[in-house]
Scaffold this motif. Structure first.
Motif, PDB file in Angstrom:
ATOM      1  N   GLY A  61       0.989  -0.979  -0.031  1.00  8.67           N
ATOM      2  CA  GLY A  61       0.004  -0.016  -0.018  1.00  8.67           C
ATOM      3  C   GLY A  61       0.769   1.268  -0.089  1.00  8.67           C
ATOM      4  O   GLY A  61       2.254   1.205   0.471  1.00  8.67           O
ATOM      5  N   ALA A  62       0.143   2.514  -0.184  1.00  4.81           N
ATOM      6  CA  ALA A  62       1.145   3.500  -0.255  1.00  4.81           C
ATOM      7  C   ALA A  62       1.451   3.897   1.131  1.00  4.81           C
ATOM      8  O   ALA A  62       0.860   3.462   2.116  1.00  4.81           O
ATOM      9  N   ILE A  63       2.393   4.964   1.265  1.00  9.65           N
ATOM     10  CA  ILE A  63       2.998   5.150   2.548  1.00  9.65           C
ATOM     11  C   ILE A  63       2.618   6.530   3.031  1.00  9.65           C
ATOM     12  O   ILE A  63       2.611   7.613   2.087  1.00  9.65           O
ATOM     13  N   ALA A  64       2.055   6.937   4.051  1.00  6.99           N
ATOM     14  CA  ALA A  64       1.769   8.213   4.347  1.00  6.99           C
ATOM     15  C   ALA A  64       2.337   8.498   5.726  1.00  6.99           C
ATOM     16  O   ALA A  64       2.740   7.661   6.610  1.00  6.99           O
ATOM     17  N   GLN A  65       2.971   9.972   5.607  1.00 13.05           N
ATOM     18  CA  GLN A  65       3.730  10.211   6.869  1.00 13.05           C
ATOM     19  C   GLN A  65       3.043  10.763   8.007  1.00 13.05           C
ATOM     20  O   GLN A  65       1.691  11.303   7.796  1.00 13.05           O
ATOM     21  N   THR A  66       3.555  10.598   9.111  1.00 14.14           N
ATOM     22  CA  THR A  66       3.112  11.163  10.421  1.00 14.14           C
ATOM     23  C   THR A  66       4.475  11.659  11.296  1.00 14.14           C
ATOM     24  O   THR A  66       5.487  11.660  10.893  1.00 14.14           O
ATOM     25  N   ASN A  67       4.075  12.164  12.214  1.00 14.34           N
ATOM     26  CA  ASN A  67       5.020  12.846  13.142  1.00 14.34           C
ATOM     27  C   ASN A  67       5.264  11.867  14.496  1.00 14.34           C
ATOM     28  O   ASN A  67       6.115  12.215  15.467  1.00 14.34           O
ATOM     29  N   ASP A  68       4.723  10.719  14.379  1.00 15.72           N
ATOM     30  CA  ASP A  68       4.807   9.836  15.621  1.00 15.72           C
ATOM     31  C   ASP A  68       5.673   8.765  15.384  1.00 15.72           C
ATOM     32  O   ASP A  68       5.544   7.939  14.264  1.00 15.72           O
ATOM     33  N   PRO A  69       6.759   8.633  16.331  1.00 13.34           N
ATOM     34  CA  PRO A  69       7.589   7.579  15.951  1.00 13.34           C
ATOM     35  C   PRO A  69       7.242   6.168  16.381  1.00 13.34           C
ATOM     36  O   PRO A  69       7.895   5.332  15.639  1.00 13.34           O
ATOM     37  N   PHE A  70       5.988   6.205  16.828  1.00 10.36           N
ATOM     38  CA  PHE A  70       5.465   4.655  16.991  1.00 10.36           C
ATOM     39  C   PHE A  70       4.386   4.496  15.968  1.00 10.36           C
ATOM     40  O   PHE A  70       3.723   3.464  16.232  1.00 10.36           O
ATOM     41  N   THR A  71       4.333   5.187  14.943  1.00 11.38           N
ATOM     42  CA  THR A  71       3.578   4.934  13.733  1.00 11.38           C
ATOM     43  C   THR A  71       4.468   4.516  12.916  1.00 11.38           C
ATOM     44  O   THR A  71       5.409   5.080  12.382  1.00 11.38           O
ATOM     45  N   LEU A  72       4.488   3.013  12.658  1.00 11.95           N
ATOM     46  CA  LEU A  72       5.511   2.367  11.697  1.00 11.95           C
ATOM     47  C   LEU A  72       4.914   1.833  10.321  1.00 11.95           C
ATOM     48  O   LEU A  72       3.875   1.236  10.511  1.00 11.95           O
ATOM     49  N   ALA A  73       5.554   1.725   9.250  1.00 12.90           N
ATOM     50  CA  ALA A  73       5.029   1.102   8.004  1.00 12.90           C
ATOM     51  C   ALA A  73       6.289   0.182   7.754  1.00 12.90           C
ATOM     52  O   ALA A  73       7.463   0.254   7.885  1.00 12.90           O
ATOM     53  N   ILE A  74       5.871  -0.835   6.991  1.00  7.72           N
ATOM     54  CA  ILE A  74       6.744  -2.063   6.651  1.00  7.72           C
ATOM     55  C   ILE A  74       6.838  -1.544   4.939  1.00  7.72           C
ATOM     56  O   ILE A  74       5.924  -1.911   4.340  1.00  7.72           O
ATOM     57  N   SER A  75       7.985  -1.616   4.530  1.00  2.00           N
ATOM     58  CA  SER A  75       8.351  -1.253   3.194  1.00  2.00           C
ATOM     59  C   SER A  75       8.926  -2.744   2.660  1.00  2.00           C
ATOM     60  O   SER A  75      10.019  -2.938   2.785  1.00  2.00           O
ATOM     61  N   GLY A  76       8.196  -3.595   1.844  1.00  2.00           N
ATOM     62  CA  GLY A  76       8.364  -4.839   1.578  1.00  2.00           C
ATOM     63  C   GLY A  76       7.648  -6.004   2.401  1.00  2.00           C
ATOM     64  O   GLY A  76       6.696  -5.774   2.796  1.00  2.00           O
ATOM     65  N   ARG A  77       8.204  -7.124   2.370  1.00  2.00           N
ATOM     66  CA  ARG A  77       7.740  -8.257   3.028  1.00  2.00           C
ATOM     67  C   ARG A  77       7.588  -8.334   4.387  1.00  2.00           C
ATOM     68  O   ARG A  77       8.419  -7.516   5.121  1.00  2.00           O
ATOM     69  N   GLY A  78       6.483  -8.790   5.074  1.00  2.00           N
ATOM     70  CA  GLY A  78       6.573  -9.027   6.636  1.00  2.00           C
ATOM     71  C   GLY A  78       5.333  -8.639   7.122  1.00  2.00           C
ATOM     72  O   GLY A  78       4.730  -7.697   6.524  1.00  2.00           O
ATOM     73  N   PHE A  79       5.230  -8.977   8.444  1.00  2.00           N
ATOM     74  CA  PHE A  79       3.867  -8.589   9.415  1.00  2.00           C
ATOM     75  C   PHE A  79       4.620  -8.175  10.612  1.00  2.00           C
ATOM     76  O   PHE A  79       5.593  -8.824  11.114  1.00  2.00           O
ATOM     77  N   PHE A  80       4.070  -7.201  11.536  1.00  4.24           N
ATOM     78  CA  PHE A  80       4.038  -7.309  12.727  1.00  4.24           C
ATOM     79  C   PHE A  80       3.386  -8.423  13.603  1.00  4.24           C
ATOM     80  O   PHE A  80       2.357  -8.591  13.383  1.00  4.24           O
ATOM     81  N   GLN A  81       4.079  -8.899  14.537  1.00  4.97           N
ATOM     82  CA  GLN A  81       3.539  -9.825  15.276  1.00  4.97           C
ATOM     83  C   GLN A  81       3.398  -9.627  16.727  1.00  4.97           C
ATOM     84  O   GLN A  81       4.238  -8.968  17.375  1.00  4.97           O
ATOM     85  N   VAL A  82       2.096  -9.849  17.077  1.00  3.90           N
ATOM     86  CA  VAL A  82       1.422  -9.432  18.460  1.00  3.90           C
ATOM     87  C   VAL A  82       0.961 -10.273  19.292  1.00  3.90           C
ATOM     88  O   VAL A  82       0.477 -11.476  18.586  1.00  3.90           O
ATOM     89  N   ALA A  83       1.076 -10.389  20.731  1.00  2.00           N
ATOM     90  CA  ALA A  83       0.422 -11.361  21.374  1.00  2.00           C
ATOM     91  C   ALA A  83      -0.990 -11.130  21.886  1.00  2.00           C
ATOM     92  O   ALA A  83      -1.311  -9.970  22.120  1.00  2.00           O
ATOM     93  N   LEU A  84      -1.679 -12.044  21.728  1.00  2.00           N
ATOM     94  CA  LEU A  84      -3.252 -11.850  21.821  1.00  2.00           C
ATOM     95  C   LEU A  84      -3.846 -12.189  23.256  1.00  2.00           C
ATOM     96  O   LEU A  84      -2.940 -13.231  23.912  1.00  2.00           O
ATOM     97  N   PRO A  85      -4.780 -11.963  23.842  1.00  2.64           N
ATOM     98  CA  PRO A  85      -5.124 -12.444  25.050  1.00  2.64           C
ATOM     99  C   PRO A  85      -5.199 -13.974  25.275  1.00  2.64           C
ATOM    100  O   PRO A  85      -5.098 -14.456  26.497  1.00  2.64           O
ATOM    101  N   ASN A  86      -5.649 -14.581  24.174  1.00  2.00           N
ATOM    102  CA  ASN A  86      -5.897 -16.237  24.357  1.00  2.00           C
ATOM    103  C   ASN A  86      -4.430 -17.164  24.197  1.00  2.00           C
ATOM    104  O   ASN A  86      -4.581 -18.174  24.203  1.00  2.00           O
TER     105      ASN A  86
END
Length: 222
Positions: A61-86
């Motif tokens: 997808g296209a990349i949009a800029q912000t001023n927040d260092p915790f707003t992250l985009a991936i350029s290329g392959r991959g996914f962020f992995q997160v832990a779920l409550p289950n």
């Protein structure tokens, strides 16, 4: 006559599911990192068609800029992995993160990043590098706070939607493979930016028009 009606009924069901799928794509056009899905149709030996699979189109997808260092985009392959409550893992391209009350890096829904990353409170000058290293200023020194990892799959199109802009591992996707951004075919991290959805509203509208015509044609037969 009965056979023709049954064929038309299968076409009606397939068209209805395609319209629902397209509506979901359009509804998520503003969802960060959302990947549009498509339905694959298969002709049945008895006549008519059925939905054989739902797959995702993992184009960038296209990349949009912000001023927040915790707003992250991936350029290329991959996914962020997160832990779920289950206790399971979820995967997402939506890189809108924040710090929770204990300083953990979490999604907007509170799911912590894997591996867990913690940053002390009232920290300033937080930086996320293109290869996933996270650092912050501590007085006159720079402290390392952790390393972001990305996950990828042999067949990302086989991931299943879990809701909340999260995807889940399936037998079709294969197991998650993790690694540092910028290595081994993984994409790189863009800090202060987020990835837009890859939904093309024009193609979705055209698809809905064609599918609606097919729906009406099959309904007239019945």
């Amino acid at each position: 006559m009965l056979e023709g009606m049954l064929n038309a009924l299968s076409g009606l069901r397939a068209a209805s599911k395609k319209l629902q799928n397209s509506a979901n794509n359009v509804a998520n056009i503003q969802t960060s990192g959302f990947k549009k899905s498509r339905l694959d149709l298969t002709a049945m030996s008895s006549g008519g068609v059925r939905v054989s699979a739902t797959s995702r189109t993992n184009t960038q997808g296209a990349i949009a800029q912000t001023n927040d260092p915790f707003t992250l985009a991936i350029s290329g392959r991959g996914f962020f992995q997160v832990a779920l409550p289950n206790g399971k893992s979820g995967f997402t391209r939506g890189g809108t993160f924040k710090l929770d009350g204990t300083g953990r890096m979490v999604t907007s829904d509170g799911n912590p990043v894997i591996p867990e990353i913690t940053i002390p409170g009232n920290t300033k000058a937080i930086s996320v590098g293109s290869t996933g290293e996270i650092s912050y200023a501590a007085g006159s020194e720079t402290q390392n706070s952790g390393q972001l990892l990305l996950a990828d799959f042999d067949n990302p199109a086989g991931l299943t939607a879990m809701g909340g802009n999260l995807l889940g591992e399936t037998g079709a996707s294969g197991p998650a493979i993790t690694g540092n951004p910028g290595t081994g075919g993984f994409g790189t991290i863009i800090s202060g930016a987020y990835e837009l959805s890859n939904v093309d509203i024009t193609s979705e509208v055209v698809d809905q028009i064609v599918t609606t015509a097919a729906f009406k044609a099959n309904a007239q037969v019945i």
